[in-house]
Design a protein around this motif. Structure first.
Motif, short mmCIF file in Angstrom:
data_model
loop_
_atom_site.label_atom_id
_atom_site.label_comp_id
_atom_site.label_asym_id
_atom_site.label_seq_id
_atom_site.Cartn_x
_atom_site.Cartn_y
_atom_site.Cartn_z
N ASP A 64 -0.19 1.00 6.75
CA ASP A 64 0.15 -0.08 7.66
C ASP A 64 -0.61 -1.35 7.27
OD1 ASP A 64 0.77 -1.75 9.74
OD2 ASP A 64 -0.14 -0.51 11.31
N GLN A 65 0.07 -2.25 6.55
CA GLN A 65 -0.60 -3.48 6.13
C GLN A 65 -0.98 -4.36 7.32
OE1 GLN A 65 1.64 -6.38 4.00
NE2 GLN A 65 -0.18 -7.45 3.26
N LYS A 66 -0.20 -4.31 8.39
CA LYS A 66 -0.54 -5.11 9.57
C LYS A 66 -1.92 -4.73 10.12
CE LYS A 66 4.14 -6.24 11.12
NZ LYS A 66 5.12 -6.14 12.23
N GLU A 67 -2.27 -3.45 9.99
CA GLU A 67 -3.60 -3.02 10.43
C GLU A 67 -4.68 -3.58 9.52
OE1 GLU A 67 -6.67 -1.28 12.53
OE2 GLU A 67 -4.59 -1.68 13.09
N VAL A 68 -4.41 -3.65 8.21
CA VAL A 68 -5.37 -4.26 7.29
C VAL A 68 -5.57 -5.72 7.66
CG1 VAL A 68 -5.87 -4.79 4.86
CG2 VAL A 68 -4.68 -2.66 5.45
N ILE A 69 -4.48 -6.43 7.92
CA ILE A 69 -4.57 -7.84 8.33
C ILE A 69 -5.39 -7.97 9.61
CG2 ILE A 69 -3.22 -9.80 9.21
CD1 ILE A 69 -0.97 -8.91 7.28
N ARG A 70 -5.11 -7.10 10.58
CA ARG A 70 -5.82 -7.17 11.86
C ARG A 70 -7.31 -6.93 11.68
NH1 ARG A 70 -7.94 -4.43 15.88
NH2 ARG A 70 -7.83 -2.46 14.76
N ARG A 117 -17.06 -0.43 4.25
CA ARG A 117 -16.20 -1.24 5.13
C ARG A 117 -14.75 -1.11 4.71
NH1 ARG A 117 -15.85 -7.46 3.89
NH2 ARG A 117 -14.68 -6.47 2.19
N ASP A 118 -14.47 -1.31 3.43
CA ASP A 118 -13.10 -1.26 2.94
C ASP A 118 -12.51 0.14 3.05
OD1 ASP A 118 -13.55 -3.90 2.39
OD2 ASP A 118 -13.68 -3.67 0.22
N TYR A 119 -13.33 1.13 2.80
CA TYR A 119 -12.89 2.53 2.94
C TYR A 119 -12.42 2.79 4.37
CZ TYR A 119 -12.97 7.65 2.67
OH TYR A 119 -12.63 8.99 2.72
N ASP A 120 -13.24 2.38 5.33
CA ASP A 120 -12.90 2.61 6.75
C ASP A 120 -11.62 1.87 7.13
OD1 ASP A 120 -15.12 4.20 6.99
OD2 ASP A 120 -16.37 2.66 7.93
N ILE A 121 -11.45 0.64 6.62
CA ILE A 121 -10.27 -0.15 6.94
C ILE A 121 -9.01 0.54 6.43
CG2 ILE A 121 -9.03 -2.28 6.33
CD1 ILE A 121 -11.70 -3.76 6.63
N TYR A 143 0.84 -1.21 0.00
CA TYR A 143 0.00 0.00 0.00
C TYR A 143 0.87 1.26 0.00
CZ TYR A 143 -3.57 -3.42 1.25
OH TYR A 143 -4.41 -4.51 1.25
N PRO A 144 1.59 1.50 -1.10
CA PRO A 144 2.45 2.70 -1.16
C PRO A 144 1.63 3.98 -1.15
CG PRO A 144 2.25 1.70 -3.33
CD PRO A 144 1.58 0.76 -2.38
N LEU A 145 2.19 5.00 -0.55
CA LEU A 145 1.55 6.32 -0.53
C LEU A 145 2.35 7.25 -1.43
CD1 LEU A 145 0.74 6.68 3.28
CD2 LEU A 145 -0.70 5.78 1.45
N SER A 146 1.66 7.81 -2.41
CA SER A 146 2.32 8.67 -3.38
C SER A 146 1.30 9.56 -4.05
CB SER A 146 3.02 7.81 -4.45
OG SER A 146 3.32 8.58 -5.59
N PRO A 147 1.67 10.79 -4.39
CA PRO A 147 0.76 11.65 -5.18
C PRO A 147 0.46 11.06 -6.55
CG PRO A 147 2.53 12.94 -4.19
CD PRO A 147 2.90 11.51 -3.99
N ALA A 160 -5.86 2.18 8.38
CA ALA A 160 -4.50 1.70 8.11
C ALA A 160 -3.56 2.83 7.71
CB ALA A 160 -4.53 0.65 7.00
N GLY A 161 -4.09 4.04 7.49
CA GLY A 161 -3.21 5.18 7.26
C GLY A 161 -3.20 5.74 5.86
#
Length: 527
Positions: free
Chosen positions: A508-514, A173-177, A159-163, A181-182
């Motif tokens: 934070d992929q760990k948050e997505v997993i959680r 649901r997915d939006y909130d997750i 989940y890279p963050l880039s302009p 996750a950041g």
């Protein structure tokens, strides 16, 4: 004016392809500032069946088709992703192009995922390609084999963050997750799937019977349990594990009057063929009355999918995992009652069903001997312990507690059984006493399903206010307007970062997993 390149592994009949084709129609009709649209796919099929506009061109890149896991494991190490990344850059990258990639990280082709992420993170230089990553399904959501395969090949953050990158999801649901996750709000959009214009026909009982007789003439010899004069319950899906098809068969068998269940398409991927064949076996053995796998044969029989829906009395969904849930919205549009498992992806759309003939249920309980429950507990324990490299020890401990609590009762939710146990239970329905016991346990569900079979005669089946709301939310015009907002988020012209291009940060992929580490996503049904 930008060129839009839409990527997906394949354009076979199914959910993602349907979204792509509808989105193309919407964009060509209501977003003329997009110069050209290219569909980039890995599988070469008869594209003439897609009825595309002359301004839409299909490009085949075999390297992005599904890959089988065994090709990437064992003694053969995965090939370098540089050649695929180089092809993507040389053939499709430009300042005037936007890539719109569907299911980029599901795990069906980790080499494609790796190439995309390396392009984003600057491995191949200051490309600054504008990319939309649309997520229909998450590998973290019960697809742990896919996730493990990804992690063995893809070393960049998922989940890279880039302009240069915008994320698109299909439900709240997915939006909130992803927010949790950041992923910042200005990098993330909720874009609901568009629906095609549709006017429900006024089909009378004699016309419906004629369609049913045509179905019997075309397919009855292969499926002798089909009853031409009985109601039709339609489940228009591929028979894959997460669709939980035997549960639809179970409900069909529990109803007071004889009915047919039509499951329209077979599963085709290597991981789903065994399950799909088991469903076919259920139909062949009359454990499920109706027709299986006829969707792509309708035209040759002088029928159509539209005719099938016209003849239908009830739409059913026993799916335990969805990305968007087209079928729920389709039921409203087709004006056919809906019986469905309640899913968390319905958050934000449930209000549409407030006056519509529908019933959402949370479980189908079946008596299960202690020996089978012990077997299931052992199976779930093994599955969870095998996830120790993905889930935290505390999460595994909590999930084991949850499954043991679920299975201590003498009645168990059908969806938590293995496919083999589901098959065996369907065979047990031949016992009148056992069938009566299951009916009694699920009296409310069986009663609700029976009432919904009254079909188009039910009050609330049509509503001008509901139809207006469907148009406001899901029309091609609405979809194009939302897509335009996403495309405008990209900065025009010059690269969107400094020339000193460094590896970007990520969510934070760990948050997505959680967030996805819940019992409903860890069923043995998926194994």
């Amino acid at each position: 004016m930008p060129d839009l390149y839409i990527f997906h592994h394949h354009l076979l009949t199914g959910g993602v392809t349907s979204v792509i084709l509808k989105s193309v129609e919407a964009l060509k009709s209501y977003l003329p500032e997009v110069d050209r649209i290219y569909l980039v796919t890995g599988k070469n099929i008869n594209f003439s069946n897609l009825t595309l506009s002359p301004k839409v061109e299909v490009k085949v890149l075999p390297e992005i088709d599904y890959l089988e896991g065994q090709k990437l494991s064992g003694q053969n190490s995965p090939p370098s992703g540089s050649s695929l990344a180089s092809r993507l850059i040389s053939q499709f990258a430009s300042n005037n192009a936007i890539w719109w990639v569907h299911n980029y990280h599901l795990g069906k082709n980790p080499l494609f995922t790796r190439a995309l992420l390396n392009i984003i993170d600057g491995t191949y230089g200051d490309i600054h390609q504008k990319i939309v990553l649309q997520i229909h399904d998450f590998p973290e959501c019960g697809r742990y084999e896919n996730l493990a395969l990804l992690e063995s090949i893809v070393k960049s953050p998922l989940y890279p963050l880039s302009p240069d990158v915008q994320y698109v999801v299909l439900n709240k649901r997915d939006y909130d997750i992803l927010i949790t996750a950041g992923i910042p709000q200005n990098y993330l959009s909720l874009l609901e799937n568009p629906i095609s214009p549709y006017t429900p026909p006024c089909t009378n009982s004699s016309e419906k019977l004629k369609i049913k007789q045509s179905l019997a003439g075309a397919f009855g010899a292969s499926f002798p349990s089909f009853i031409p004069d009985a109601p039709l319950i339609i489940y228009p899906i591929r028979t894959i594990r997460r669709k939980n098809v035997m549960e639809a068969g179970l409900i069909t068998r529990l109803l007071e009057e004889p009915v047919n269940l039509i499951a329209s398409l077979p599963g085709v991927s290597a991981s789903e063929i065994a399950y799909s064949n088991l469903i076919k076996k259920c139909y062949k053995q009359a454990l499920i009355p109706g027709l299986w796998g006829i969707g792509e044969k309708l035209e040759a029989a002088g029928l159509s999918f539209e005719k099938l829906i016209e003849a239908g009395d009830l739409i059913i969904s026993t799916s335990v995992q969805e990305g968007f849930g087209y079928l729920f919205i389709n039921a409203l549009q087709w004006q056919r009652p809906l019986l469905a498992r309640d899913l968390d992806i319905l958050k934000g759309t449930k209000d549409l069903f407030s006056t519509f003939p529908s019933h959402f249920y949370s479980k189908v309980l079946c008596p299960l001997p202690e020996s089978d429950r012990i077997f299931l507990i052992a199976g779930y324990r093994r599955k969870l312990m095998n996830l120790s490299g993905i889930l935290s020890d505390q999460t595994i401990k909590e999930l084991i507690f949850d499954i043991e609590e679920l299975l201590e009762s003498e009645t168990v939710d059908f969806s938590f059984l293995t496919p083999d146990l589901q098959y065996r239970l369907l065979k047990q329905l031949d016992s009148v006493s056992f069938k009566d016991e299951v009916i009694e346990i699920n009296r409310d569900l069986v009663g609700q399903a029976g009432e919904l079979l009254l079909g188009c005669t039910l009050p609330g089946i049509s509503s001008s206010a509901r139809e207006a709301e469907l148009q406001r939310r899901y029309s091609y015009r609405s979809y194009a307007a939302q897509a335009a907002k996403i495309l405008k988020r990209f900065k025009k012209g010059a690269p969107s970062e400094s020339q000193n291009h460094t590896r970007k940060t990520s969510a934070d992929q760990k948050e997505v997993i959680r967030q996805f580490a819940r019992l409903e996503y860890i069923r043995l049904l998926y194994d």
